[in-house]
Design a protein around this motif. Structure first.
Motif, PDB file in Angstrom:
ATOM      1  N   ARG A 142       0.846  -1.189   0.000  1.00  0.00           N
ATOM      2  CA  ARG A 142       0.000   0.000   0.000  1.00  0.00           C
ATOM      3  C   ARG A 142       0.886   1.245   0.000  1.00  0.00           C
ATOM      4  NH1 ARG A 142      -5.132  -0.641   2.312  1.00  0.00           N
ATOM      5  NH2 ARG A 142      -5.485   1.545   1.711  1.00  0.00           N
ATOM      6  N   TRP A 143       0.465   2.252  -0.744  1.00  0.00           N
ATOM      7  CA  TRP A 143       1.228   3.477  -0.847  1.00  0.00           C
ATOM      8  C   TRP A 143       0.398   4.639  -0.312  1.00  0.00           C
ATOM      9  CZ3 TRP A 143      -0.419   7.540  -4.092  1.00  0.00           C
ATOM     10  CH2 TRP A 143      -1.533   7.228  -4.889  1.00  0.00           C
ATOM     11  N   GLY A 144       1.006   5.793  -0.209  1.00  0.00           N
ATOM     12  CA  GLY A 144       0.280   6.978   0.238  1.00  0.00           C
ATOM     13  C   GLY A 144       1.251   8.019   0.772  1.00  0.00           C
ATOM     14  N   GLU A 145       0.748   8.926   1.586  1.00  0.00           N
ATOM     15  CA  GLU A 145       1.582   9.981   2.152  1.00  0.00           C
ATOM     16  C   GLU A 145       0.869  10.599   3.338  1.00  0.00           C
ATOM     17  OE1 GLU A 145       1.504  14.015   1.139  1.00  0.00           O
ATOM     18  OE2 GLU A 145      -0.505  13.461   1.758  1.00  0.00           O
ATOM     19  N   LYS A 146       1.584  11.478   4.038  1.00  0.00           N
ATOM     20  CA  LYS A 146       0.956  12.204   5.143  1.00  0.00           C
ATOM     21  C   LYS A 146       1.284  13.686   5.017  1.00  0.00           C
ATOM     22  CE  LYS A 146       3.888  13.629   8.686  1.00  0.00           C
ATOM     23  NZ  LYS A 146       3.799  14.839   9.517  1.00  0.00           N
ATOM     24  N   THR A 147       0.239  14.491   4.953  1.00  0.00           N
ATOM     25  CA  THR A 147       0.365  15.940   4.981  1.00  0.00           C
ATOM     26  C   THR A 147      -0.769  16.463   5.850  1.00  0.00           C
ATOM     27  OG1 THR A 147       1.347  16.122   2.761  1.00  0.00           O
ATOM     28  CG2 THR A 147       0.289  18.088   3.656  1.00  0.00           C
ATOM     29  N   PRO A 148      -0.479  17.030   7.013  1.00  0.00           N
ATOM     30  CA  PRO A 148      -1.560  17.470   7.900  1.00  0.00           C
ATOM     31  C   PRO A 148      -2.615  18.339   7.225  1.00  0.00           C
ATOM     32  CG  PRO A 148       0.522  17.548   9.074  1.00  0.00           C
ATOM     33  CD  PRO A 148       0.860  17.202   7.633  1.00  0.00           C
ATOM     34  N   ARG A 149      -2.200  19.330   6.442  1.00  0.00           N
ATOM     35  CA  ARG A 149      -3.174  20.272   5.900  1.00  0.00           C
ATOM     36  C   ARG A 149      -4.050  19.679   4.809  1.00  0.00           C
ATOM     37  NH1 ARG A 149       0.899  24.535   2.829  1.00  0.00           N
ATOM     38  NH2 ARG A 149      -0.002  24.379   0.759  1.00  0.00           N
ATOM     39  N   HIS A 150      -3.771  18.480   4.362  1.00  0.00           N
ATOM     40  CA  HIS A 150      -4.662  17.813   3.407  1.00  0.00           C
ATOM     41  C   HIS A 150      -6.015  17.476   4.027  1.00  0.00           C
ATOM     42  CE1 HIS A 150      -1.391  16.410   0.331  1.00  0.00           C
ATOM     43  NE2 HIS A 150      -1.794  17.651   0.134  1.00  0.00           N
ATOM     44  N   VAL A 151      -6.161  17.706   5.334  1.00  0.00           N
ATOM     45  CA  VAL A 151      -7.470  17.522   5.957  1.00  0.00           C
ATOM     46  C   VAL A 151      -8.504  18.440   5.308  1.00  0.00           C
ATOM     47  CG1 VAL A 151      -7.138  19.253   7.797  1.00  0.00           C
ATOM     48  CG2 VAL A 151      -8.643  17.284   8.197  1.00  0.00           C
ATOM     49  N   PHE A 152      -8.044  19.548   4.738  1.00  0.00           N
ATOM     50  CA  PHE A 152      -8.951  20.477   4.061  1.00  0.00           C
ATOM     51  C   PHE A 152      -9.152  20.128   2.587  1.00  0.00           C
ATOM     52  CE2 PHE A 152      -6.894  22.957   7.487  1.00  0.00           C
ATOM     53  CZ  PHE A 152      -8.020  23.203   8.254  1.00  0.00           C
ATOM     54  N   ARG A 153      -8.552  19.027   2.142  1.00  0.00           N
ATOM     55  CA  ARG A 153      -8.654  18.615   0.743  1.00  0.00           C
ATOM     56  C   ARG A 153      -9.218  17.195   0.608  1.00  0.00           C
ATOM     57  NH1 ARG A 153      -8.547  22.958  -2.601  1.00  0.00           N
ATOM     58  NH2 ARG A 153      -7.165  24.526  -1.670  1.00  0.00           N
ATOM     59  N   ILE A 154      -9.875  16.710   1.642  1.00  0.00           N
ATOM     60  CA  ILE A 154     -10.384  15.340   1.604  1.00  0.00           C
ATOM     61  C   ILE A 154     -11.354  15.104   0.446  1.00  0.00           C
ATOM     62  CG2 ILE A 154     -11.784  13.645   2.864  1.00  0.00           C
ATOM     63  CD1 ILE A 154     -10.456  14.627   5.433  1.00  0.00           C
ATOM     64  N   PRO A 155     -12.301  15.997   0.166  1.00  0.00           N
ATOM     65  CA  PRO A 155     -13.200  15.748  -0.976  1.00  0.00           C
ATOM     66  C   PRO A 155     -12.458  15.594  -2.296  1.00  0.00           C
ATOM     67  CG  PRO A 155     -14.123  17.442   0.440  1.00  0.00           C
ATOM     68  CD  PRO A 155     -12.723  17.193   0.925  1.00  0.00           C
ATOM     69  N   GLU A 156     -11.436  16.423  -2.538  1.00  0.00           N
ATOM     70  CA  GLU A 156     -10.672  16.322  -3.778  1.00  0.00           C
ATOM     71  C   GLU A 156      -9.877  15.017  -3.836  1.00  0.00           C
ATOM     72  OE1 GLU A 156     -10.905  18.936  -1.823  1.00  0.00           O
ATOM     73  OE2 GLU A 156     -10.611  20.837  -2.868  1.00  0.00           O
TER      74      GLU A 156
END
Length: 376
Positions: A142-156
């Motif tokens: 499984r792949w992915g990443e962590k960026t805290p401010r992506h909490v405001f981009r969840i719909p996208e």
């Protein structure tokens, strides 16, 4: 109690069954800064079948600058911008002045991988994450990443990757504010091999200091709770997991077993062998493990007045996440007077973060609207 245990086993079995078809779906870790996103990433990266890249800020930065469309073909100039963006991240973390020409990933390698995945900037994002997984010996996981401010981009994110699973880290706002205010670089980088990185780290400390304002930090925390809560209501528990930092450090193995099951994976004991990394107070330790020591540190770091202000501004969002307010005197007049100068603090923070923000009105609106519209 027996019924609860049976229900828990049934749920874990269902999640494990679902996991077989999820290998191509990303895992994204988001939340307020200083809320435990690094701990979650570290624990998951100890799993033999997961690698999450470090902070890319992609959905709130480069993707917004590619206005023709995140999946549309890129011009040669746009490809160069996308390549430089991710090659810089391979050299150093976001915001640390990475040099694309010093990247351990070659331009040709990044471009070739992106071409197998699509024609737009999303292909470069995915290629970067996959290359990072490859270099950490996990090409098939499984792949992915962590960026805290992506909490405001969840719909996208979920529009682009409908099968993605998003973990939203939550932590007591008093601890978050205290940690953010006192953040200092605590090691973990090869400064002997990259001595110029020290200058970038010093600049990052200056940026963090200029960004800090207790009221602003609390309202930002509240907005992340609103964004996470709204996302879970919209997309459901299968897509969104709200993970309390306190649960992870007080009952780490149980929390990681539950998280692994939610991801459709088997728990591995190695997930508990994590470094102390990105702490505001403790030096980097490659095998520091999960510690509960930071839980109540804020009580000795914040004044009564500061605690009262955080609790007042945190409001129902604190209660909704199970954080009890201390009985400390709160002068609403003093708090209101402090809010008068909030625009000045916001302007100072915006200036300090001008290279990260992109469109200032859009950046502010996304965060402010969750505070205004949230019912918590």
């Amino acid at each position: 109690m027996v019924k609860n245990i049976v229900a828990s086993h049934d749920r874990e079995a269902a999640w494990a069954y679902r996991g077989a078809s999820m290998q191509t779906d990303p895992i994204i870790v988001v939340g307020a800064s200083r809320s435990g996103t690094s701990l979650i990433r570290s624990c998951l990266n100890q799993h033999s079948n997961i690698h999450l890249a470090g902070e890319t800020h992609y959905f709130d930065d480069l993707r917004l600058r590619m206005r023709e469309g995140a999946m549309d073909p890129l011009s040669s100039d746009q490809r160069r911008v996308a390549e430089d963006y991710f090659l810089s991240l391979a050299h150093r973390p976001y915001g640390h002045g990475g040099d694309p020409e010093k990247s351990p990933v070659s331009r040709g390698e990044l471009k070739a991988r992106a071409e197998t995945l699509g024609v737009g900037p999303d292909a470069y994002f995915e290629a970067f994450c996959h290359i990072m997984a490859d270099k950490n010996g996990k090409p098939e996981g499984r792949w992915g990443e962590k960026t805290p401010r992506h909490v405001f981009r969840i719909p996208e994110i979920l529009q682009r990757y409908p099968g993605a699973q998003i973990i939203c880290a939550v932590r007591d706002p008093r601890a978050v504010v205290s940690s953010y205010r006192d953040w200092r670089h605590q090691g973990g980088f090869d400064l002997d091999g990259d001595p110029d990185h020290k200058t970038a780290l010093e600049a990052e400390e200056v940026r963090t200091g200029r960004s800090y304002d207790l009221r602003l930090a609390t309202l930002l925390w509240r907005s992340t709770i609103g964004a996470a809560t709204a996302a879970r209501a919209q997309f459901g528990d299968e897509r969104i997991l709200v993970q309390r930092y306190e649960d992870m450090v007080l009952r780490p193995e149980e929390s990681m077993r539950e998280m692994a099951a939610w991801l459709g994976l088997e728990f591995e004991p190695e997930m508990m062998d994590v470094p102390i990394h990105n702490s505001s107070f403790s030096r980097f330790d490659a095998h520091g493990g999960v510690s509960s020591e930071p839980l109540r540190r804020w009580e000795s770091k914040l004044t009564g007045s500061e605690v009262a202000t955080i609790q007042f501004l945190g409001g129902k969002a604190m209660q909704s996440q199970g954080y009890e307010a201390l009985d400390v005197p709160a002068s609403k007049l003093s708090i209101a007077a402090g809010l008068v100068t909030l625009p000045v603090a916001a302007a100072r923070a915006a200036t300090a973060n001008r290279q990260r923000i992109g469109s200032l009105p859009g950046y502010v609106w996304r965060r402010a609207r969750t505070v205004v519209s949230s019912r918590i």
